[in-house]
Design a protein around this motif. Structure first.
Motif, PDB file in Angstrom:
ATOM      1  N   MET A  50      10.221  23.671   6.136  1.00  0.00           N
ATOM      2  CA  MET A  50      11.080  23.278   5.002  1.00  0.00           C
ATOM      3  C   MET A  50      11.247  21.673   5.244  1.00  0.00           C
ATOM      4  SD  MET A  50      13.622  26.118   3.631  1.00  0.00           S
ATOM      5  CE  MET A  50      14.875  25.920   4.906  1.00  0.00           C
ATOM      6  N   TYR A  51      10.971  20.933   4.120  1.00  0.00           N
ATOM      7  CA  TYR A  51      11.243  19.514   4.066  1.00  0.00           C
ATOM      8  C   TYR A  51      12.350  19.376   3.413  1.00  0.00           C
ATOM      9  CZ  TYR A  51       7.055  19.165   6.505  1.00  0.00           C
ATOM     10  OH  TYR A  51       5.797  19.262   7.590  1.00  0.00           O
ATOM     11  N   THR A  52      13.287  18.342   3.658  1.00  0.00           N
ATOM     12  CA  THR A  52      14.567  18.017   2.780  1.00  0.00           C
ATOM     13  C   THR A  52      14.579  16.472   2.580  1.00  0.00           C
ATOM     14  OG1 THR A  52      15.799  17.785   4.999  1.00  0.00           O
ATOM     15  CG2 THR A  52      15.713  20.146   3.841  1.00  0.00           C
TER      16      THR A  52
ATOM     17  N   VAL B 234      13.025  20.111  -0.421  1.00  0.00           N
ATOM     18  CA  VAL B 234      12.127  19.361  -1.496  1.00  0.00           C
ATOM     19  C   VAL B 234      10.535  20.003  -1.524  1.00  0.00           C
ATOM     20  CG1 VAL B 234      13.004  17.305  -2.261  1.00  0.00           C
ATOM     21  CG2 VAL B 234      11.454  17.414  -0.353  1.00  0.00           C
ATOM     22  N   ASN B 235      10.321  20.721  -0.358  1.00  0.00           N
ATOM     23  CA  ASN B 235       8.863  21.071  -0.062  1.00  0.00           C
ATOM     24  C   ASN B 235       9.147  22.312   0.996  1.00  0.00           C
ATOM     25  OD1 ASN B 235       6.279  21.560   0.195  1.00  0.00           O
ATOM     26  ND2 ASN B 235       5.794  19.687   0.937  1.00  0.00           N
TER      27      ASN B 235
ATOM     28  N   ASN C 174       2.030  26.132  -0.267  1.00  0.00           N
ATOM     29  CA  ASN C 174       3.212  25.229  -0.147  1.00  0.00           C
ATOM     30  C   ASN C 174       3.645  25.125  -1.524  1.00  0.00           C
ATOM     31  OD1 ASN C 174       2.905  22.024  -1.285  1.00  0.00           O
ATOM     32  ND2 ASN C 174       1.206  22.540   0.029  1.00  0.00           N
ATOM     33  N   THR C 175       4.950  24.952  -1.707  1.00  0.00           N
ATOM     34  CA  THR C 175       5.655  24.670  -3.188  1.00  0.00           C
ATOM     35  C   THR C 175       6.743  23.535  -3.184  1.00  0.00           C
ATOM     36  OG1 THR C 175       5.685  26.929  -3.514  1.00  0.00           O
ATOM     37  CG2 THR C 175       7.262  25.826  -4.779  1.00  0.00           C
ATOM     38  N   THR C 176       6.583  22.739  -3.970  1.00  0.00           N
ATOM     39  CA  THR C 176       7.444  21.539  -3.949  1.00  0.00           C
ATOM     40  C   THR C 176       8.626  21.537  -4.983  1.00  0.00           C
ATOM     41  OG1 THR C 176       6.163  20.434  -5.562  1.00  0.00           O
ATOM     42  CG2 THR C 176       5.856  20.075  -3.256  1.00  0.00           C
ATOM     43  N   PHE C 177       9.721  21.152  -4.858  1.00  0.00           N
ATOM     44  CA  PHE C 177      10.952  21.295  -5.955  1.00  0.00           C
ATOM     45  C   PHE C 177      11.420  20.081  -6.298  1.00  0.00           C
ATOM     46  CE2 PHE C 177      10.959  24.707  -2.560  1.00  0.00           C
ATOM     47  CZ  PHE C 177      10.856  25.815  -3.477  1.00  0.00           C
ATOM     48  N   ASN C 178      11.839  19.947  -7.553  1.00  0.00           N
ATOM     49  CA  ASN C 178      12.606  18.909  -8.099  1.00  0.00           C
ATOM     50  C   ASN C 178      13.815  18.909  -8.325  1.00  0.00           C
ATOM     51  OD1 ASN C 178      13.044  16.672  -9.994  1.00  0.00           O
ATOM     52  ND2 ASN C 178      11.034  16.215 -10.668  1.00  0.00           N
TER      53      ASN C 178
END
Length: 106
Positions: free
Chosen positions: A11-13, A23-24, A43-47
């Motif tokens: 997980m990336y923050t 965010v990912n 992978n899924t990114t978030f906004n």
């Protein structure tokens, strides 16, 4: 019958809009059918603009919560790819042979 599992691998923050805002997410979908195993990553990114409801603090996240953020269609698509890999292991595809031309026999 294939049994599928989805696991979060990374997980990336960012530190905004909240501390450790995810965010990912990188994940892996694995399928097991007898002795045949295959997997694929995604992978899924978030906004933050798409955030609905309160933000769950990073320390309170569970793998099940994060998997729930991944669109169902992405997991279904990954499962279909994994199933295709397993099907090819069970019944390998037939590949055509490059056959010498009949008029150029050596």
């Amino acid at each position: 019958m294939t049994t599928f599992t989805t696991t979060i691998t990374s997980m990336y923050t960012l530190q905004t809009p909240d501390p450790d805002y995810v965010v990912n997410v990188l994940y892996q979908v694995t399928g097991v059918d007898g002795s045949n195993t295959a997997s694929i990553g995604g992978n899924t990114t978030f906004n933050s603009a798409d955030q609905e409801g309160p933000v769950t603090p990073y320390a309170s996240l569970t793998e099940a919560i994060v998997i729930g953020w991944i669109p169902e269609s992405a997991i279904t698509s990954a499962q279909q790819c994994v199933q295709g890999q397993i099907d090819s292991m069970i019944t390998p595809p037939v590949s055509p042979a490059n056959t010498a031309l009949p008029w150029s026999q050596a």
